[in-house]
Write a protein that holds these residues in place. Structure first.
Motif, PDB file in Angstrom:
ATOM      1  N   TYR A 110       0.838  -1.209   0.000  1.00 43.37           N
ATOM      2  CA  TYR A 110       0.000   0.000   0.000  1.00 43.37           C
ATOM      3  C   TYR A 110       0.872   1.258   0.000  1.00 43.37           C
ATOM      4  N   ASN A 111       1.860   1.288   0.866  1.00 45.19           N
ATOM      5  CA  ASN A 111       2.739   2.465   0.966  1.00 45.19           C
ATOM      6  C   ASN A 111       3.595   2.654  -0.279  1.00 45.19           C
ATOM      7  N   ASP A 112       3.864   1.556  -0.981  1.00 46.89           N
ATOM      8  CA  ASP A 112       4.619   1.636  -2.241  1.00 46.89           C
ATOM      9  C   ASP A 112       3.699   1.907  -3.438  1.00 46.89           C
ATOM     10  N   GLU A 113       2.405   2.117  -3.150  1.00 47.20           N
ATOM     11  CA  GLU A 113       1.390   2.405  -4.170  1.00 47.20           C
ATOM     12  C   GLU A 113       1.207   1.248  -5.157  1.00 47.20           C
ATOM     13  N   GLU A 114       1.504   0.047  -4.698  1.00 50.66           N
ATOM     14  CA  GLU A 114       1.213  -1.158  -5.486  1.00 50.66           C
ATOM     15  C   GLU A 114      -0.150  -1.678  -5.019  1.00 50.66           C
ATOM     16  N   TYR A 115      -1.181  -0.950  -5.409  1.00 49.65           N
ATOM     17  CA  TYR A 115      -2.497  -1.164  -4.816  1.00 49.65           C
ATOM     18  C   TYR A 115      -3.135  -2.493  -5.216  1.00 49.65           C
ATOM     19  N   ASP A 116      -2.825  -2.982  -6.408  1.00 49.76           N
ATOM     20  CA  ASP A 116      -3.395  -4.269  -6.811  1.00 49.76           C
ATOM     21  C   ASP A 116      -2.905  -5.388  -5.899  1.00 49.76           C
ATOM     22  N   LYS A 117      -1.599  -5.366  -5.574  1.00 50.90           N
ATOM     23  CA  LYS A 117      -1.048  -6.372  -4.664  1.00 50.90           C
ATOM     24  C   LYS A 117      -1.547  -6.141  -3.238  1.00 50.90           C
ATOM     25  N   ALA A 118      -1.674  -4.882  -2.857  1.00 54.80           N
ATOM     26  CA  ALA A 118      -2.181  -4.564  -1.515  1.00 54.80           C
ATOM     27  C   ALA A 118      -3.592  -5.114  -1.336  1.00 54.80           C
ATOM     28  N   ILE A 119      -4.423  -4.963  -2.360  1.00 54.53           N
ATOM     29  CA  ILE A 119      -5.802  -5.467  -2.294  1.00 54.53           C
ATOM     30  C   ILE A 119      -5.811  -6.973  -2.058  1.00 54.53           C
ATOM     31  N   GLN A 120      -4.977  -7.692  -2.786  1.00 54.98           N
ATOM     32  CA  GLN A 120      -4.894  -9.147  -2.615  1.00 54.98           C
ATOM     33  C   GLN A 120      -4.486  -9.514  -1.197  1.00 54.98           C
ATOM     34  N   ALA A 155     -10.351  -0.796   1.378  1.00 57.10           N
ATOM     35  CA  ALA A 155     -11.215   0.227   0.781  1.00 57.10           C
ATOM     36  C   ALA A 155     -10.389   1.392   0.243  1.00 57.10           C
ATOM     37  N   LYS A 156      -9.380   1.804   1.015  1.00 54.51           N
ATOM     38  CA  LYS A 156      -8.519   2.913   0.573  1.00 54.51           C
ATOM     39  C   LYS A 156      -7.744   2.541  -0.692  1.00 54.51           C
ATOM     40  N   SER A 157      -7.359   1.285  -0.803  1.00 57.04           N
ATOM     41  CA  SER A 157      -6.653   0.834  -2.009  1.00 57.04           C
ATOM     42  C   SER A 157      -7.570   0.914  -3.223  1.00 57.04           C
ATOM     43  N   ARG A 158      -8.821   0.503  -3.041  1.00 56.26           N
ATOM     44  CA  ARG A 158      -9.803   0.618  -4.130  1.00 56.26           C
ATOM     45  C   ARG A 158      -9.999   2.080  -4.520  1.00 56.26           C
ATOM     46  N   LEU A 159     -10.064   2.936  -3.515  1.00 59.37           N
ATOM     47  CA  LEU A 159     -10.240   4.366  -3.774  1.00 59.37           C
ATOM     48  C   LEU A 159      -9.045   4.930  -4.540  1.00 59.37           C
ATOM     49  N   ALA A 160      -7.847   4.522  -4.146  1.00 63.36           N
ATOM     50  CA  ALA A 160      -6.635   4.997  -4.817  1.00 63.36           C
ATOM     51  C   ALA A 160      -6.588   4.542  -6.275  1.00 63.36           C
TER      52      ALA A 160
END
Length: 255
Positions: free
Chosen positions: A40-50, A73-78
């Motif tokens: 999440y902090n590295d902005e790799e949101y697809d992996k964060a979601i998983q 939810a924040k990852s989806r928003l990003a």
């Protein structure tokens, strides 16, 4: 020997690749959550979601669950996946009402609908939903620091709804459906009285009524306009209309 030397780099890559593979199955809940947060902090949101999904599946009932739900939810928003993000924020609010993340989740839920709100000529269901969710945020968390922002967003969204209603009235007027136009201008004033479109609607209504030769109704609307909108740019024009109507029909003005 030559074949061995050629094969050696590939063997080394395989060994390094295996060594760099992280075994998440045996992680604690805190370790797995941190692993997800790193993405999440590295902005790799697809992996964060998983990974946030995996945390919730692997550790149901754990105290870390609301953290995982919130950052999912924040990852989806990003990722600008606003409908999915809204669903995830709603799930947190509904299923974890005691979570410290609820106020921010409620605000972000409203933000999702704000982002989904289209230009005024289009269907405004998301605009109305955004107003509803911002208002819920204000009602439940009146001392939260983002309340002024929520109030400003409500005003902006209300202006959009007012613009749509006002535009509908203008269209009816252009089509010579004057009675329908008057009704729509009335609605703009009644429902969106605190927007810029209220005095505009009143001014247009006055002119439509004059065109219909309903001078008594026009004078009544003029009196209302002069009381409600003393700073409006059309104030002097409305005063002039009043003078003309009173001169042309003095008996009407006395009523």
């Amino acid at each position: 020997m030559t074949k061995t030397l050629i094969f050696l780099p590939f063997l080394l890559l395989f060994i390094v690749g295996c060594a760099s593979t992280i075994d998440t199955a045996n992680m604690t809940s805190e370790q797995r959550f941190k692993y997800a947060m790193d993405f999440y902090n590295d902005e790799e949101y697809d992996k964060a979601i998983q990974e946030f999904d995996a945390v919730m599946l692997q550790f149901p009932g754990n105290e870390i669950i609301d953290d995982a739900q919130f950052y999912l939810a924040k990852s989806r928003l990003a990722r600008t996946e606003y409908i999915l993000a809204a669903s995830e924020f709603s799930r947190l609010i509904r299923n974890m009402p005691a979570s410290s993340f609820v106020p921010e989740a409620q605000y972000n839920l409203a933000e999702c609908y704000y982002k989904l709100s289209p230009p005024y000529p289009l269907d405004q269901r998301y605009t109305k939903k955004g107003i509803e969710e911002y208002q819920a945020y204000i009602d439940f968390f009146p001392t939260d620091p983002k309340v002024p922002e929520a109030e400003a967003k409500i005003k902006e969204l209300n202006d959009k709804l007012a613009h749509k209603a006002y535009n509908a009235a203008v269209i009816y007027e252009k089509m010579d459906y004057d009675k329908a136009a008057v009704a729509y201008y009335d609605n703009v004033e009644a429902i969106y009285h605190d927007t810029q479109y209220a005095p505009m609607a009143s001014f247009k209504k006055i002119n439509v009524l004059i065109g219909l030769k309903k001078n008594e109704a026009a004078l009544k609307e003029i009196e209302s306009f002069l009381i409600k909108y003393p700073q409006d740019e059309n104030y002097l024009k409305v005063e002039e209309l009043k003078t003309k109507l009173e001169k042309s029909a003095p008996e009407t003005a006395k009523k």
